[in-house]
Write an enzyme that holds these catalytic residues in place. Structure first.
Site, mmCIF file in Angstrom:
data_model
loop_
_atom_site.group_PDB
_atom_site.id
_atom_site.type_symbol
_atom_site.label_atom_id
_atom_site.label_comp_id
_atom_site.label_asym_id
_atom_site.label_seq_id
_atom_site.Cartn_x
_atom_site.Cartn_y
_atom_site.Cartn_z
ATOM 1 N N SER A 119 0.837 -1.188 0.000
ATOM 2 C CA SER A 119 0.000 0.000 0.000
ATOM 3 C C SER A 119 0.885 1.256 0.000
ATOM 4 O O SER A 119 1.685 1.437 -0.912
ATOM 5 C CB SER A 119 -0.970 -0.037 1.184
ATOM 6 N N GLU A 143 -8.866 -4.681 -5.709
ATOM 7 C CA GLU A 143 -8.273 -3.736 -4.759
ATOM 8 C C GLU A 143 -9.303 -2.805 -4.128
ATOM 9 O O GLU A 143 -9.210 -2.457 -2.953
ATOM 10 C CB GLU A 143 -7.198 -2.894 -5.463
ATOM 11 N N HIS A 162 -7.699 -5.262 -1.287
ATOM 12 C CA HIS A 162 -6.486 -4.558 -0.869
ATOM 13 C C HIS A 162 -5.932 -5.143 0.424
ATOM 14 O O HIS A 162 -6.618 -5.233 1.438
ATOM 15 C CB HIS A 162 -6.825 -3.089 -0.669
#
Length: 533
Positions: free
Chosen positions: A230, A345, A448
């Site tokens: 991330s 995601e 994600h």
């Protein structure tokens, strides 16, 4: 019509802040109980290692040797707030290294990091096998958290260390207003370094510490892989192109891909000037006024409860231009690169309620807030009638625009301009555990961060199928760290991106290559390329 006008369309600042705030909300919503300070199963003869600043005492924990809370820079407090990290002070005797240092200031922790106002936070942690032969490949992990939250100690690297026989370093870096504040007065004070990259400079200080000290812990100081997830992936790619990071690492891996979105120094300084006015620092020595404010006051006055909006700025010595521009110029470290994204995601950003209730009526408003002038085109590309719900339409658009397509663009820019291989992946493992509680009527998909429990012990139990998938992912990641190539016995072949432009689809305990064109079609990348720039 879209093809003729798309080049002029850009996402608005409000949209960028919404996405970054959503990232912060996700990591906070997925909070897991913080890891306890370690204790040694064998209290006699704990391990002691000599560093360049003094000796540290760690502990043997099961099959591993662990050192926590080792300083890699001076506390960035008082006059050192918003300055480049300075060397840590030496100490006499043996320093206890059996508990992690404080997380950097944040109002809500991600994945178990506690809220904090303690600016004395520049510490790292080292985990190695208890017994090994030769030098260990080194993996330096940069945590995520939307640039505003997180802590290195949250990520227990036991699976990587036990199965991959590597040394893993996790670290803290300055976040939010403390890590990324831009201000004309700070830029003048910083000279060529300008302002707004203190967190990135912290990461580079930690990498220098690793080069200088990791051999004493059994690591190979000439075989260092920087990897992150991330915001940690984004900054890993910033370090890849940063002139001041060259020579500090030998390979780079980015989970959730090389996100190419950054903020210009001019825009960041304007935001910082507005923030200074908000906290009452409008005249005289503005920097001294800001340094006189408490950490709590600065956190509470930040653009949101999680400090969203303060993000890395390009235009200074450490990041002279946008990541995509530097990749296109070939101005980056020519080292092996492994990067990629998860298939869905955007799921967690919508499923956690960051955008409220997404309905047919609210969907256009949300899209306009995110993509400004491009909103009508986005609504036509992602019509609600093509998805099971408006929420899934929004989640798909966010995942494609913010993660999948920037990652593909990064590979296309880097691969022809480097002598080293580029490996891209898409994590498609539907069996991966969720980081978040279920939401009725909304499937997260392979979203994600959902690969993280395969690499780190986050307190999420894995069933037999998940353990087999985790073993495969660990083999790929640690072989890449050891050799610069994820391929080896026991895993499906993974072709380099290269001229064939193949992407590895990593699925449930298996994998196979897919074409970049197929990936791009799946994620609407032809549509997004002129928008994301």
């Amino acid at each position: 019509m879209w093809g003729r006008t798309a080049g002029r369309v850009r996402r608005g600042r409000a949209g960028q802040v919404l996405i970054r705030a959503a990232c912060a909300t996700v990591v906070a919503a997925g909070a897991i109980v913080a890891l306890p300070a370690m204790s040694s199963a064998a209290p006699d003869a704990p391990p002691v290692v000599q560093t360049d600043k003094g000796k540290v005492r760690g502990a043997d924990v099961e099959t591993r040797r662990v050192f926590q809370g080792v300083p890699f820079a001076a506390p960035p407090v008082g006059p050192l707030r918003w300055r480049a990290p300075q060397p840590a002070a030496a100490w006499q005797g043996v320093r206890d290294a059996t508990a992690p240092g404080s997380p950097c200031p944040q109002t809500a922790g991600g994945l178990g990091a506690e809220p904090s106002t303690n600016e004395d936070c520049l510490y790292l942690n080292i985990t190695t096998p208890k017994s090994f032969s030769g030098k260990l490949p080194v993996m330096v992990f940069i945590h995520g958290g939307a640039f505003v939250s997180g802590s290195g100690a949250t990520y227990d690297p036991a699976p990587l260390v036990d199965q991959g026989k590597v040394a893993v370093v996790t670290l803290n870096y300055r976040l939010g207003v403390f890590g990324w504040l831009g201000l004309p007065q700070l830029s003048a004070e910083g000279g060529a370094a300008k302002s707004g990259l203190y967190g990135l400079e912290d990461q580079q200080a930690a990498l220098r510490w690793v080069r200088q000290n990791i051999a004493a812990f059994g690591g190979d100081s000439r075989n260092v892989t920087m990897f992150g997830e991330s915001a940690g992936a984004a900054t890993s790619c910033m370090n890849l192109v940063s002139p001041t990071a060259q020579g500090l690492f030998d390979r780079v891996a980015a989970e959730s891909g090389c996100n190419l979105m950054t903020t210009s120094l001019a825009d960041g300084e304007a935001q910082g000037t507005a923030f200074a006015g908000q906290v009452g620092c409008t005249s005289g020595d503005v920097v001294a006024c800001l340094r006189g404010k408490s950490a709590a006051d600065l956190l509470n006055a930040s653009p949101s409860a999680l400090g969203a909006g303060f993000t890395p700025l390009y235009g200074g010595e450490a990041l002279p231009d946008k990541v995509s521009t530097l990749l296109a110029r070939g101005s980056f470290a020519k080292v092996p690169l492994l990067q990629g994204t998860n298939h869905d995601e955007g799921g967690v950003f919508v499923g956690t309620g960051t955008f409220g209730q997404v309905t047919a009526d609210t969907y256009p408003q949300i899209v306009r807030g995110l993509w400004g002038d491009a909103a009508d085109a986005v609504l036509a590309e992602y019509p609600t009638g093509s998805y099971p719900s408006p929420a899934l339409a929004l989640a798909t658009a966010i995942g494609d625009a913010e993660f999948s397509c920037p990652a593909l663009q990064a590979s296309r820019l880097a691969a022809p301009r480097t002598r080293a291989p580029v490996f891209e992946y898409e994590f498609n493992d539907a069996a991966a555990p969720s980081l978040l509680p279920p939401v009725k009527g909304f499937p997260y998909g392979v979203s994600h961060g959902f690969e993280l429990p395969y690499l780190f012990d986050l307190g999420i139990p894995l069933d037999a199928t998940q353990q087999a998938s985790a073993a495969q992912l660990i083999r790929y990641w640690t072989r890449f760290a050891a050799t610069g190539d994820p391929n080896g016995a026991g895993t499906p072949a993974w072709p380099a991106f290269g001229p064939r432009k193949k992407i590895q689809s990593i699925e449930t305990a298996t994998a196979h290559p897919i074409t970049a064109d197929g990936f791009g079609s799946d994620h609407h990348c032809g549509f997004w390329e002129p928008i994301i720039g």
